[in-house]
Design an enzyme around this catalytic site. Structure first.
Site, PDB file in Angstrom:
ATOM      1  N   SER A  34       0.823  -1.191   0.000  1.00 53.38           N
ATOM      2  CA  SER A  34       0.000   0.000   0.000  1.00 53.38           C
ATOM      3  C   SER A  34       0.869   1.258   0.000  1.00 53.38           C
ATOM      4  CB  SER A  34      -0.952  -0.037   1.198  1.00 53.38           C
ATOM      5  OG  SER A  34      -1.993   0.888   1.066  1.00 53.38           O
TER       6      SER A  34
ATOM      7  N   ASP B 179     -10.200  -4.967  -5.132  1.00 54.81           N
ATOM      8  CA  ASP B 179      -9.561  -4.181  -4.076  1.00 54.81           C
ATOM      9  C   ASP B 179     -10.229  -2.818  -4.007  1.00 54.81           C
ATOM     10  OD1 ASP B 179      -7.925  -2.688  -2.391  1.00 54.81           O
ATOM     11  OD2 ASP B 179      -6.052  -3.411  -3.262  1.00 54.81           O
TER      12      ASP B 179
ATOM     13  N   HIS C  25      -7.543  -5.667   0.179  1.00 52.93           N
ATOM     14  CA  HIS C  25      -6.353  -4.846  -0.040  1.00 52.93           C
ATOM     15  C   HIS C  25      -5.082  -5.473   0.537  1.00 52.93           C
ATOM     16  CE1 HIS C  25      -4.235  -1.185  -0.944  1.00 52.93           C
ATOM     17  NE2 HIS C  25      -4.000  -0.882   0.330  1.00 52.93           N
TER      18      HIS C  25
END
Length: 271
Positions: free
Chosen positions: A94, A216, A244
């Site tokens: 991320s 996602d 995610h």
């Protein structure tokens, strides 16, 4: 300040190359427990907590330094200098995918490759770019976080995790979110979701593996496809996964993709 204490640095494994695992917003290095150990027979594996997360030294959090992702990128380069041996491959989830790209730009040539898991250079839609959120979406998200951090964490963590068939993972992520010091989390959320790192990734020539979940909410497929277009030496892998955090909910699929990508830097797996 002691670097190991500041970032709760832990090193396992042996190898002539180093994998550095860097976690995402609301997370900590324990999120790598199902993936990182799979590489310890062939790599030196470095895991750490971003300042303000996990078991890092909260006293080291400096609002000015961490008002942009560059502060975290500088920390990452310090960790590489102190703990990495041989070629260095960053595994960033991320927002840490972008922290890794910034670290690469700051010290060109030090990082041999990147594994980007659920990356996004910009979360807000722009002309010719789909980030997945409008500016109003992000403003609402941040306002809710500011007014009710624990409530936001309890409701959002399961959505971010996805993995409907693995409810224990949602509990784990929720607990990680809720353990984060609220003021630090609020600032980091604003820095994360308001950042625009498109110019930092466009044309980056370091080899990159993009690991993208097929479903996602935070980093939709369009974002992974965009990164694949603008990163000239990238490999794109779409993982069949809802959520995610495929390194947690689909670790074996991630490991298989990483094995193929990392082959140039490691010996054959020990049988």
């Amino acid at each position: 300040m002691d670097l190991r204490q500041r970032n709760n640095v832990n090193v396992i494994g042996n190898g002539t190359s180093t994998l550095v695992f860097s976690h995402g917003f609301g997370c900590n290095q324990a999120m790598w427990n199902d993936l990182a150990p799979q590489f310890a027979d062939r790599f030196r594996v470095v895991m750490y907590d971003l300042v303000g997360a996990g078991l890092s030294d909260l006293a080291a959090f400096d609002k000015a330094k961490y008002s942009a992702l560059d502060g975290y990128a500088c920390d990452l380069n310090e960790i590489i200098d102190a703990y990495a041996e041989g070629p260095v491959i960053l595994v960033g989830h991320s927002v840490s995918a972008m922290i890794g790209a910034l670290a690469d730009r700051l010290v060109p040539g030090r990082i041999a490759a990147h594994v980007l898991i659920g990356p996004s250079p910009r979360y807000i839609d722009a002309e010719g770019y789909v980030g997945g959120f409008t500016r109003a979406d992000i403003d609402d998200l941040l306002d809710t976080l500011d007014s009710n951090f624990l409530g936001w964490s309890s409701s959002m963590a399961p959505v971010i995790m996805g993995a409907p068939q693995q409810p224990a993972l949602s509990v784990e992520l929720t607990e990680s979110f809720c353990r984060t010091e609220p003021d630090i989390a609020k600032q980091f959320a604003r820095v994360t979701f308001m950042s625009d790192n498109r110019q930092d990734v466009i044309g980056l020539t370091t080899p990159v593996l993009i690991l993208q979940s097929s479903d996602d909410l935070i980093a939709p497929v369009a974002v992974g496809e965009y990164l694949h277009r603008v990163l000239p030496n990238s490999t794109y892998c779409l993982v069949d996964n809802v959520g995610h955090c495929p390194h947690m909910s689909a670790p074996q699929a991630c490991a298989v993709a990483m094995d193929a990508f990392l082959a140039p830097w490691i010996p054959a797996r020990v049988s």
